[in-house]
Scaffold this motif. Sequence first.
Motif, short mmCIF file in Angstrom:
data_model
loop_
_atom_site.label_atom_id
_atom_site.label_comp_id
_atom_site.label_asym_id
_atom_site.label_seq_id
_atom_site.Cartn_x
_atom_site.Cartn_y
_atom_site.Cartn_z
N MET A 142 0.84 -1.19 0.00
CA MET A 142 0.00 0.00 0.00
C MET A 142 0.88 1.25 0.00
O MET A 142 1.76 1.38 0.84
N ALA A 143 0.67 2.13 -0.95
CA ALA A 143 1.46 3.34 -1.04
C ALA A 143 1.26 4.21 0.19
O ALA A 143 0.16 4.32 0.72
N VAL A 144 2.34 4.83 0.66
CA VAL A 144 2.29 5.70 1.83
C VAL A 144 1.55 6.98 1.48
O VAL A 144 1.74 7.56 0.41
N PHE A 145 0.70 7.44 2.40
CA PHE A 145 -0.10 8.65 2.15
C PHE A 145 0.78 9.87 2.03
O PHE A 145 1.74 10.06 2.77
N ASN A 146 0.42 10.72 1.08
CA ASN A 146 1.08 11.99 0.87
C ASN A 146 0.00 13.03 0.63
O ASN A 146 -0.97 12.76 -0.10
N GLU A 147 0.14 14.22 1.21
CA GLU A 147 -0.87 15.26 1.04
C GLU A 147 -1.08 15.65 -0.42
O GLU A 147 -2.12 16.22 -0.78
N ASP A 148 -0.11 15.33 -1.27
CA ASP A 148 -0.28 15.62 -2.70
C ASP A 148 -1.45 14.84 -3.30
O ASP A 148 -1.97 15.21 -4.36
N GLU A 149 -1.86 13.76 -2.62
CA GLU A 149 -3.01 13.00 -3.11
C GLU A 149 -4.29 13.83 -3.09
O GLU A 149 -5.24 13.53 -3.82
N LEU A 150 -4.33 14.88 -2.26
CA LEU A 150 -5.50 15.74 -2.17
C LEU A 150 -5.35 17.00 -3.02
O LEU A 150 -6.12 17.95 -2.86
N ILE A 158 -14.31 -0.89 -6.09
CA ILE A 158 -14.42 -2.33 -6.36
C ILE A 158 -13.73 -3.13 -5.27
O ILE A 158 -14.23 -4.18 -4.84
N ARG A 159 -12.60 -2.66 -4.79
CA ARG A 159 -11.95 -3.34 -3.66
C ARG A 159 -12.90 -3.42 -2.48
O ARG A 159 -13.01 -4.46 -1.81
N MET A 160 -13.59 -2.33 -2.17
CA MET A 160 -14.53 -2.32 -1.06
C MET A 160 -15.66 -3.32 -1.29
O MET A 160 -16.01 -4.11 -0.40
N LEU A 161 -16.22 -3.36 -2.49
CA LEU A 161 -17.35 -4.24 -2.79
C LEU A 161 -16.94 -5.71 -2.75
O LEU A 161 -17.74 -6.57 -2.38
N GLU A 162 -15.72 -6.00 -3.13
CA GLU A 162 -15.27 -7.38 -3.22
C GLU A 162 -14.60 -7.89 -1.94
O GLU A 162 -14.12 -9.02 -1.90
N GLY A 163 -14.58 -7.06 -0.90
CA GLY A 163 -13.99 -7.51 0.35
C GLY A 163 -12.48 -7.47 0.37
O GLY A 163 -11.85 -8.14 1.20
N LYS A 164 -11.90 -6.70 -0.53
CA LYS A 164 -10.46 -6.48 -0.53
C LYS A 164 -10.22 -5.08 0.06
O LYS A 164 -11.01 -4.19 -0.18
N MET A 165 -9.16 -4.90 0.80
CA MET A 165 -8.96 -3.62 1.47
C MET A 165 -8.78 -2.49 0.46
O MET A 165 -7.87 -2.53 -0.38
N PRO A 166 -9.65 -1.48 0.54
CA PRO A 166 -9.43 -0.29 -0.29
C PRO A 166 -8.33 0.57 0.33
O PRO A 166 -7.83 0.27 1.43
N SER A 210 -9.25 8.05 6.79
CA SER A 210 -9.41 6.63 6.45
C SER A 210 -8.17 6.10 5.74
O SER A 210 -7.77 4.95 5.95
N ARG A 211 -7.54 6.92 4.94
CA ARG A 211 -6.32 6.51 4.24
C ARG A 211 -5.24 6.14 5.25
O ARG A 211 -4.56 5.11 5.11
N MET A 212 -5.09 6.98 6.27
CA MET A 212 -4.05 6.73 7.26
C MET A 212 -4.41 5.54 8.15
O MET A 212 -3.52 4.76 8.53
N LYS A 213 -5.69 5.36 8.47
CA LYS A 213 -6.10 4.20 9.27
C LYS A 213 -5.85 2.91 8.51
O LYS A 213 -5.43 1.90 9.09
N TYR A 214 -6.14 2.90 7.21
CA TYR A 214 -5.90 1.71 6.42
C TYR A 214 -4.41 1.42 6.27
O TYR A 214 -4.00 0.25 6.21
#
Length: 352
Positions: A1-9, A42-50, A342-346
């Motif tokens: 999982m890619a590390v969160f960066n504020e540039d994502e926002l 789709i990850r959320m719907l299929e039970g894979k971690m978004p 949520s990004r940071m919690k995941y």
Amino acid sequence: MAVFNEDELKVVGEYNMPGIYGAPDCVVPKYNYPITPKENMIRMLEGKMPLWVPNQTIDNNAIQPMVMPDAYARSFGGIDWFGIEWVYEPLTKASMVKPGTRRLSDITNWREELVFPDLSAIDWKKDYEDNYKGRISPDRLSYFVIVNGLFERTADLTSFEDTFCYLLEEPEELTAFYDKLVDWHIELIKIAREVYNADMILFHDDMGTQISTFFSTSTYRELFLPQYKKIVKAAHDLGMYICSHSCGCISTLIPYMIEAGFDAWEGQDSANDKKAIMDEYGKDLAQCTLYIIPEDMSDEDAIADIHRRVDELAMTGRFACRLKDNKVNRPVNLAEELYRYSRMKYMELAGE
């Protein structure tokens, strides 16, 4: 999982989509997400971690063509697909069946008194070209809204009181009627897929009051479960997901929704213990919800409420919401806070 960066926002564009449920067209920001919103949903719907909790207001394309008489009547008032008159109620910003209306004299007379709408009479391709082409972004999951499900349709055609009696006294007639109604809905689902390129169906059928279901679990199992299995199978066979929108206190029906094969449930927060339902059934059924932040909620309390919602419902990775902030010009962007938290919690769950 890619590390969160504020540039994502960072805002890198915008999405412009027609409104649903009578709401006006809307423009929402497009962010610099590490994966597409569609892949994340789709990850959320299929039970894979978004990577984050999908905010469907921003992350999904919502499709509810107003060429569908049901959609127009339920949003603005008028005559629906089966000839029922609806009246718009400004206080609730929704429509209800006009008092005194009765389209069907008795469920036993449905063959003689009802004419099923001819779906081929609507120029669906023209509606797509005029209203959706170029506006359905392929990087977002598209869901197609169908209102007036099996139970609701029966009550709309007759009355709630008589419908409760039919559930007990006329199961064979209801089954025959639902067989026909389900076949008709499956044809509509095919149109949603083939013309509008929908990825998911949001199928409405409210089945409860604020304190309980309208009927017993045995009634659902006998009359509705076989029908919804057919609808779900049709959607899945077309490569689509399907979410059951059902308001009221309906937690006792959740096991049968899972048995029917629904991918998700969009339920009413104020009538259900969503945390208990997620704790018990989250591995088998995703939850979607309309998540409204009240106008009078302070910025601090709104942020805390988002954090609580993520902590209580989203840690299985099977939660999405349509976030709506009723406060105009709030200095805090709550959609961005939902993403960030949520990004940071995941990331923490993934050990990063």
